[in-house]
Design an enzyme around this catalytic site. Structure first.
Site, PDB file in Angstrom:
ATOM      1  N   LEU A  13       0.819  -1.213   0.000  1.00 36.76           N
ATOM      2  CA  LEU A  13       0.000   0.000   0.000  1.00 36.76           C
ATOM      3  C   LEU A  13       0.851   1.260   0.000  1.00 36.76           C
ATOM      4  O   LEU A  13       0.511   2.249  -0.657  1.00 36.76           O
ATOM      5  CB  LEU A  13      -0.918   0.003   1.224  1.00 36.76           C
ATOM      6  N   ASP A  53      12.924   3.779  10.735  1.00 34.91           N
ATOM      7  CA  ASP A  53      12.382   2.626  11.445  1.00 34.91           C
ATOM      8  C   ASP A  53      11.468   3.178  12.531  1.00 34.91           C
ATOM      9  O   ASP A  53      11.937   3.850  13.456  1.00 34.91           O
ATOM     10  CB  ASP A  53      13.517   1.794  12.050  1.00 34.91           C
ATOM     11  N   ASN A  80       1.880   4.630   7.558  1.00 36.38           N
ATOM     12  CA  ASN A  80       1.452   3.412   6.876  1.00 36.38           C
ATOM     13  C   ASN A  80       2.111   2.153   7.428  1.00 36.38           C
ATOM     14  O   ASN A  80       1.543   1.063   7.314  1.00 36.38           O
ATOM     15  CB  ASN A  80       1.755   3.551   5.375  1.00 36.38           C
ATOM     16  N   TYR A 156      -3.709  -7.776  16.145  1.00 38.86           N
ATOM     17  CA  TYR A 156      -3.762  -6.806  15.047  1.00 38.86           C
ATOM     18  C   TYR A 156      -5.032  -5.962  15.132  1.00 38.86           C
ATOM     19  O   TYR A 156      -4.987  -4.730  15.000  1.00 38.86           O
ATOM     20  CB  TYR A 156      -3.692  -7.538  13.707  1.00 38.86           C
ATOM     21  N   LYS A 160      -5.321  -1.825  15.652  1.00 37.25           N
ATOM     22  CA  LYS A 160      -5.927  -0.900  14.697  1.00 37.25           C
ATOM     23  C   LYS A 160      -7.081  -0.110  15.327  1.00 37.25           C
ATOM     24  O   LYS A 160      -7.343   1.038  14.937  1.00 37.25           O
ATOM     25  CB  LYS A 160      -6.398  -1.656  13.453  1.00 37.25           C
ATOM     26  N   THR A 189      -1.913  -7.928  -0.083  1.00 36.47           N
ATOM     27  CA  THR A 189      -0.548  -7.458   0.175  1.00 36.47           C
ATOM     28  C   THR A 189       0.225  -8.548   0.904  1.00 36.47           C
ATOM     29  O   THR A 189      -0.331  -9.569   1.315  1.00 36.47           O
ATOM     30  CB  THR A 189      -0.552  -6.183   1.053  1.00 36.47           C
TER      31      THR A 189
END
Length: 231
Positions: A13, A53, A80, A156, A160, A189
């Site tokens: 992305l 990083d 991102n 995850y 988010k 991805t």
């Protein structure tokens, strides 16, 4: 030219977002941990590479100093960079697994945002886009008609959800900015083993839209390519 920084911009992305924004005239910096891969991606796109990083504060401050020296400001920050630990079940997951993912997905956004705020304040129309996910939406993960409800990912998904709340709080604190969260949707991805059904072009539609807002655009929202995402 609009000066834009994309973390994790060397593939997926981030790479596609960079390609599309360059086509719109942005001066894009690709931030990546791996110097060789980052430079290779930047060369392919006609972007500028900067080592960054998001888990290393020293590299973040070095990147900010370099962009300050080269450009004097930053107009658009796209947070991102993100990782996943895989689908660890409730019986197997450990606190340390959360720490690793949160260090990139959540704390990384805070580190990068705080380091670049002085440069963003110099922009006439500062914009921040935080790449979140529909997996962080309570509404979607509990709606059996949505693909997100089929995924059980403690780490995850919760990271988010934190990204989306960070977005709202930053937007409240910085009303002169346009700060929004983007849900790319189920995009193919490396992060998901290319299991998503959307192309990277479709997945970046909302990121590009939010990255190109003017001063009258929305702020504090969570959007995908079809509009506002229910939380």
């Amino acid at each position: 030219m609009t000066v834009t920084l994309i973390t994790g911009g060397n593939k997926g992305l981030g790479f596609e977002t960079a390609r599309r924004l360059i086509a719109q005239g942005h001066n894009v910096y690709i931030g990546a941990r791996d110097i060789e891969r980052g430079k290779d991606s930047a060369d392919k796109l006609g972007a500028k590479f900067i080592r960054l990083d998001v888990t290393d504060l020293a590299s973040i401050h070095e990147a900010a100093a370099e962009i300050n020296q080269n450009e004097g400001l930053l107009d658009v920050l796209i947070n991102n960079a993100g990782i996943t630990s895989g689908l660890l079940g409730a019986n197997d997951v450990a606190a340390e697994d959360f720490r690793t993912v949160y260090d990139t997905n959540v704390f990384g956004i805070v580190r990068v945002t705080q380091a670049f705020l002085p440069l963003l304040h110099k922009s006439a129309t500062p914009v921040i886009v935080n790449v979140s996910s529909g997996l962080g939406s309570f509404t979607r993960v509990t709606n059996p008609e949505k693909v997100e409800s089929q995924v059980n990912d403690l780490i995850y998904s919760s990271s988010k959800a934190a990204v989306t709340m960070l977005t709202v709080q930053y937007a409240k604190a910085l009303p002169e900015f346009r700060i929004n969260a983007a849900d790319p949707g189920p995009t193919a991805t490396d992060l998901n083993g290319h299991r998503g059904f959307q192309t990277v072009s479709e997945g970046t539609d909302v990121i590009v839209k939010l990255a190109t807002l003017d001063g009258n655009g929305p702020t504090g929202t969570f959007m995908d390519r079809n509009g506002v995402v229910p939380w």
